[in-house]
Design an enzyme around this catalytic site. Structure first.
Site, PDB file in Angstrom:
ATOM      1  N   ALA A   3       0.791  -1.236   0.000  1.00 10.23           N
ATOM      2  CA  ALA A   3       0.000   0.000   0.000  1.00 10.23           C
ATOM      3  C   ALA A   3       0.832   1.299   0.000  1.00 10.23           C
ATOM      4  CB  ALA A   3      -0.987  -0.035   1.164  1.00 10.23           C
TER       5      ALA A   3
ATOM      6  N   ARG B 209      -5.469   0.050  -9.129  1.00  6.61           N
ATOM      7  CA  ARG B 209      -5.862  -1.021  -8.195  1.00  6.61           C
ATOM      8  C   ARG B 209      -6.889  -0.409  -7.234  1.00  6.61           C
ATOM      9  NH1 ARG B 209      -1.086  -4.560  -5.682  1.00  6.61           N
ATOM     10  NH2 ARG B 209      -2.806  -6.047  -5.437  1.00  6.61           N
TER      11      ARG B 209
ATOM     12  N   ASP C  66      -4.143  -2.743   3.917  1.00  2.34           N
ATOM     13  CA  ASP C  66      -4.356  -1.977   2.685  1.00  2.34           C
ATOM     14  C   ASP C  66      -5.398  -0.884   2.862  1.00  2.34           C
ATOM     15  OD1 ASP C  66      -3.100  -4.604   1.593  1.00  2.34           O
ATOM     16  OD2 ASP C  66      -2.942  -3.080   0.020  1.00  2.34           O
TER      17      ASP C  66
END
Ligand code: MRU
Length: 332
Positions: free
Chosen positions: A57, A89, A227
């Site tokens: 991340a 993403r 994340d």
């Protein structure tokens, strides 16, 4: 992070700006070799995020910041660049945080390279602070477990879950780390084990399915990255994290999540709102270019799962360690 590049042990980061281009370690090549790639167009950076040349991340966030920097240097439409990069993403909140942060700086007329360098450097500073807070939890003789890669590769430098381990190791403490391999992309085996090996931290790679067995034998603490963390303390992380948190609860093992505040998405009330990235079934069914699954079978490949807040002991952040019920306070 220290790594041997071209036979010389030196400091290297996961992503940086040099010679007019964004450079990054191609994480798909590790541990066989350290390959560096460079990009001059933001679209190539977006593709590098999508195909996981760069990943984790905070490294995705810093790469996105440098992507916005390239867009500004090249005179591209910044709103278009922002939406193209955000589309790379869906799950890691740092990606969205970084693009918005850069868009605001660029709108104020800040120098693009200086702004992106500041974003990356601040990320590393936050990781150092996470290391200091989390490192105090690690005692001599402990057995730890981690999943995926939340090390220097995933965060520009230092790491989130691996930062406390680096800190405790530098403080001279002896401990041991179980590293789950992390099917299907093998970030645990190929990246975390590589980082721990480079640091001289004792560890063993275990198959993902062996984590409950080793927890039953005695694990003192689990530390993973995240994340996206929502206001109620739920969090998304690499697929397989949820299983480990459930088993840890069963055995009464403390489960910590290390992440900078840029991973906290307080606009989302709970993990139910998090978009989980679905990746190609080839990542599951094809290994080293050869199909290993039956021709007639299809696979599912969610990249992340969501662990509920009730399974989390604490979030190790650059501001200190928070209980899950304290996360929402950051908004106030
Ligand atoms: O698909 P990846 O490799 O980008 O997923 C990475 C993870 O799930 C990490 O644990 C997370 O990003 C935290 S990185 C400090």
């Amino acid at each position: 992070m220290k790594a041997v590049v071209d036979g010389i042990r030196k400091d290297i980061r996961a992503v940086w700006f040099e010679g007019g281009e964004v450079r990054m370690i191609d994480q798909r090549l590790l541990p066989a070799r350290i390959g560096i790639v460079g990009f001059r167009d933001y679209r190539d950076v977006a593709e590098a995020i999508r195909n996981m040349t760069t990943r984790g991340a905070p490294s995705i966030g810093a790469s996105a910041a440098y992507g916005m920097c390239l867009a500004a240097l090249n005179g591209d439409d910044l709103a278009r660049a922002a939406s193209d990069i955000k589309a790379a993403r869906p799950t890691a909140y740092d990606l969205f945080h970084a693009v918005d942060w850069m868009s605001a700086r660029l709108a104020e007329g800040e120098d693009p390279v200086k702004a992106a360098d500041t974003y990356a450097e601040t990320t590393v500073e936050k990781c150092r602070s996470i290391g200091r807070y989390g490192g105090e939890l690690i005692e001599d003789g402990m057995k730890l477990m981690t999943h995926c890669n939340a090390g220097a590769l995933a965060t520009v430098d230092v790491g989130t879950a691996l930062a406390p381990m680096r800190y405790a190791h530098d403080a001279g403490r002896d401990f041991f780390v179980y590293v789950s391999e992390t099917r299907p992309r093998l970030q645990g085996m190929q990246l975390t084990a590589w980082e721990l090996w480079q640091e001289g931290i004792e560890h063993r790679i275990i198959p993902d399915g062996a984590s409950a067995y080793y927890m039953s034998q005695g694990v003192d603490m689990i530390i993973t990255g995240a994340d996206r963390i929502t206001a109620n303390g739920d969090f998304a992380n690499k697929i397989g994290t949820f299983d480990k948190a459930i088993v840890a609860k069963h055995f009464g093992i403390p489960f910590y999540v290390a992440a900078p505040v840029s991973t906290f998405d307080l606009s989302m009330e709970s993990g139910k709102d998090i978009v989980i990235e679905q990746r190609s079934q080839d990542e599951v069914c094809v290994m080293n270019g050869a199909r290993i699954a039956p021709e007639g079978s299809q696979a599912l490949n969610p990249a992340f799962d969501v662990t509920p807040a009730e399974l989390v002991t604490g979030f190790i952040t650059e501001k200190g360690i928070l209980r899950p019920d304290e996360v929402h306070v950051m908004r106030d």
